[in-house]
Design a protein around this motif. Structure first.
Motif, PDB file in Angstrom:
ATOM      1  N   SER A 166     -31.845  14.594 -20.512  1.00 19.46           N
ATOM      2  CA  SER A 166     -30.910  15.572 -21.066  1.00 19.46           C
ATOM      3  C   SER A 166     -29.591  14.881 -21.381  1.00 19.46           C
ATOM      4  O   SER A 166     -29.126  14.045 -20.622  1.00 19.46           O
ATOM      5  CB  SER A 166     -30.696  16.683 -20.042  1.00 19.46           C
ATOM      6  N   GLY A 167     -28.997  15.226 -22.511  1.00 22.40           N
ATOM      7  CA  GLY A 167     -27.752  14.584 -22.923  1.00 22.40           C
ATOM      8  C   GLY A 167     -28.039  13.326 -23.729  1.00 22.40           C
ATOM      9  O   GLY A 167     -29.162  13.112 -24.196  1.00 22.40           O
ATOM     10  N   CYS A 199     -24.054  18.782 -21.023  1.00 25.79           N
ATOM     11  CA  CYS A 199     -23.556  18.903 -22.401  1.00 25.79           C
ATOM     12  C   CYS A 199     -22.184  18.235 -22.552  1.00 25.79           C
ATOM     13  O   CYS A 199     -21.828  17.797 -23.652  1.00 25.79           O
ATOM     14  CB  CYS A 199     -23.457  20.369 -22.810  1.00 25.79           C
ATOM     15  N   CYS A 229     -22.821  14.740 -23.804  1.00 25.75           N
ATOM     16  CA  CYS A 229     -23.820  14.673 -24.873  1.00 25.75           C
ATOM     17  C   CYS A 229     -23.105  14.724 -26.218  1.00 25.75           C
ATOM     18  O   CYS A 229     -22.363  15.669 -26.493  1.00 25.75           O
ATOM     19  CB  CYS A 229     -24.791  15.838 -24.745  1.00 25.75           C
ATOM     20  N   CYS A 242     -25.822  21.460 -31.728  1.00 28.39           N
ATOM     21  CA  CYS A 242     -26.932  21.846 -30.850  1.00 28.39           C
ATOM     22  C   CYS A 242     -26.807  23.345 -30.560  1.00 28.39           C
ATOM     23  O   CYS A 242     -25.802  23.783 -30.007  1.00 28.39           O
ATOM     24  CB  CYS A 242     -26.898  21.057 -29.541  1.00 28.39           C
ATOM     25  N   ARG A 245     -28.114  25.008 -28.345  1.00 32.09           N
ATOM     26  CA  ARG A 245     -28.203  25.330 -26.912  1.00 32.09           C
ATOM     27  C   ARG A 245     -27.046  24.756 -26.108  1.00 32.09           C
ATOM     28  O   ARG A 245     -27.076  24.789 -24.878  1.00 32.09           O
ATOM     29  CB  ARG A 245     -29.531  24.835 -26.335  1.00 32.09           C
ATOM     30  N   ARG A 246     -26.057  24.223 -26.783  1.00 35.21           N
ATOM     31  CA  ARG A 246     -24.917  23.629 -26.070  1.00 35.21           C
ATOM     32  C   ARG A 246     -24.251  24.676 -25.167  1.00 35.21           C
ATOM     33  O   ARG A 246     -23.943  25.782 -25.608  1.00 35.21           O
ATOM     34  CB  ARG A 246     -23.907  23.062 -27.079  1.00 35.21           C
TER      35      ARG A 246
END
Ligand code: SF4
Length: 227
Positions: free
Chosen positions: A146-147, A201, A204, A209, A211-212
């Motif tokens: 993730s990220g 996040c 990232c 995105c 879904r941030r």
């Protein structure tokens, strides 16, 4: 190792329809409700977790219950921490087995969204369980892959699974050769106590995105990821 295989859930039909732009009272709304009912009848979201202790800390790595993880961000996040909770949570194989007519992209998206709501709800339940049982007043989580790719490389997913035993036998989640989880609507990670409001996040760089959950934070990135 603790298995949670009786996780209660509720799916908000109205909210999901709003999210998917399904107009109430239409034929689509009827089809959506039918699909939701089919999922609700069989769904059994589950989780498994293990309490792990920090055995060793290197410059860019940390050893948890004898398993070494290499991630500068994880290492730095765990700087003041001696105990973590490794976990996998899933929508469950039962919901994952629900099917929609082949080629029906609309229903496929609906089903994807319903299962996503299931796993998010199950993750929230797990976090609440950990907070209550282990008296965590404030915590955060990190997830392999993730990220930014190098924040915590997804290749370390298998090591995370190794902390938990036979995850497939326990809750039905298996890892593919490319380290993706099946059912896809599963989440893995490490929960740790912290006083800060860390979210992956924040480190990232991905733009646009949908879904941030938190904006990119240069200061946090420098603290956790920079040389
Ligand atoms: S911004 Fe998107 S891709 Fe990046 S960590 Fe957050 S949810 Fe994942």
């Amino acid at each position: 190792m603790v298995k949670l295989d009786d996780i209660p859930f509720s799916l908000d039909a109205e909210l999901l329809m709003e999210q998917l732009r399904v107009q109430p009272g239409t034929r689509s709304a009827g089809a959506f409700t039918d699909l939701l009912d089919r999922v609700v009848q069989v769904a059994r979201p589950k989780a498994v977790y293990e309490v792990a202790y920090v055995d060793d800390k290197g410059d860019d790595s940390v050893v948890l219950n004898g398993v070494r993880f290499t991630s500068r961000a994880l290492r730095r996040n765990l700087d003041p921490v001696e105990r973590v909770f490794a976990y996998v949570v899933t929508c469950g194989t039962e919901a994952d087995a629900v099917s929609v007519p082949e080629g029906d992209m609309t229903q496929a998206l609906w089903l994807w969204t319903i299962k996503e709501a299931l796993v998010h709800g199950a993750a929230e339940y797990l976090y609440g369980h950990l907070a209550t049982r282990y008296q965590l007043s404030h915590w955060a989580a990190m997830h392999p892959g993730s990220g930014d790719a190098d924040v915590w490389p997804i290749e370390q997913q298998r090591r995370l699974f190794s902390l938990l035993g036979d995850v497939e036998a326990l809750i039905g989640v298996k890892l593919t050769d490319s380290m993706l989880m099946v059912p896809t609507m599963s989440e893995s990670g490490i929960v740790f106590a912290t006083e800060t409001d860390f979210a992956t996040c924040q480190v990232c760089h991905r733009e646009d995105c949908p879904r941030r959950q938190a904006p990119f934070d240069e200061a946090v990135w420098r603290t956790l990821c920079a040389d």
